[in-house]
Enzyme design. Sequence first.
Site, short mmCIF file in Angstrom:
data_model
loop_
_atom_site.label_atom_id
_atom_site.label_comp_id
_atom_site.label_asym_id
_atom_site.label_seq_id
_atom_site.Cartn_x
_atom_site.Cartn_y
_atom_site.Cartn_z
N ASN A 162 -2.66 67.68 -0.92
CA ASN A 162 -4.00 68.14 -0.55
C ASN A 162 -4.52 67.55 0.75
OD1 ASN A 162 -3.92 65.76 -2.27
ND2 ASN A 162 -6.16 65.76 -2.21
N GLY A 206 -3.37 64.75 4.45
CA GLY A 206 -2.43 63.88 5.15
C GLY A 206 -1.04 64.45 5.27
N ASP A 263 -1.85 64.74 -12.30
CA ASP A 263 -1.78 63.30 -12.12
C ASP A 263 -0.36 62.90 -12.51
OD1 ASP A 263 -1.82 60.54 -12.35
OD2 ASP A 263 -3.83 60.46 -13.22
N TYR A 266 2.86 47.90 -2.82
CA TYR A 266 3.21 49.15 -2.14
C TYR A 266 4.62 49.08 -1.56
CZ TYR A 266 2.66 53.11 1.08
OH TYR A 266 2.81 54.30 1.76
#
Length: 239
Positions: A11, A13, A53, A145
């Site tokens: 949605n 980037g 999700d 991350y």
Amino acid sequence: MSRSVLVTGGNRGIGLAVARAFAQAGDKVSLTYRTGEPPRAATDLGCLAVTCDVTDSAQVERAFNEVEAAHGPVEVLVANAGITRDRLLLRMAEKDFTDVMDTNVTGVFRVVKRAAEEMVDARRGRIVLISSAVGLLGAAGQANYAASKASLVGFARSVARELGTRGVTCNVVAPGMVDTDMTKVLDGKQRAAVLGKVPLGRGAEPAEVAAAVRYLASEDAAYITGAVLPVDGGWGMGH
């Protein structure tokens, strides 16, 4: 030939740029978003937008069923959905770590496994995972991350070995600094510190990452699997 393409986290980037690149090439593109209304950009591109999700197996199954009903079995999967919870290690709560791993690693496992079921039967398919240069270099404040993005390399190479004989490739794209909402949170000093280590001296445009993804999903890349393609301006050279 128009293929059924699914981009998770499509949605905005990098994900949106990837969806746009495939749509403009004439593919039937679906993208996932987590909450709210379908992204306007998806409608403008003629993409099917489905809520999903990736931390919820039932939502993953429902999303694939919706995509397959509209566009047929997924032939190209781009696993892009991901989150950050940046904290220095000594300040990082366990939930900060596990949330990132569940989305960025286990979420990828969920969507790749579901897509692979149909790809194996069809004896063809392209899987591209969006990792990060941070997963190769490490970064202070991003132990969670970096760990998640590094994990995708081992995962992709294992999938590549398992599914190669069925005509399915699995590769990784590792972007560096990309001009997206995720990097806009960096202040000028932080951004300058990163770009100072990039030989090309600038961040990437999302479309430049999308071009690498499209290449790995193309017939020109039919003999490439288990590869890590950096799109980082030279930031991660040697890793």
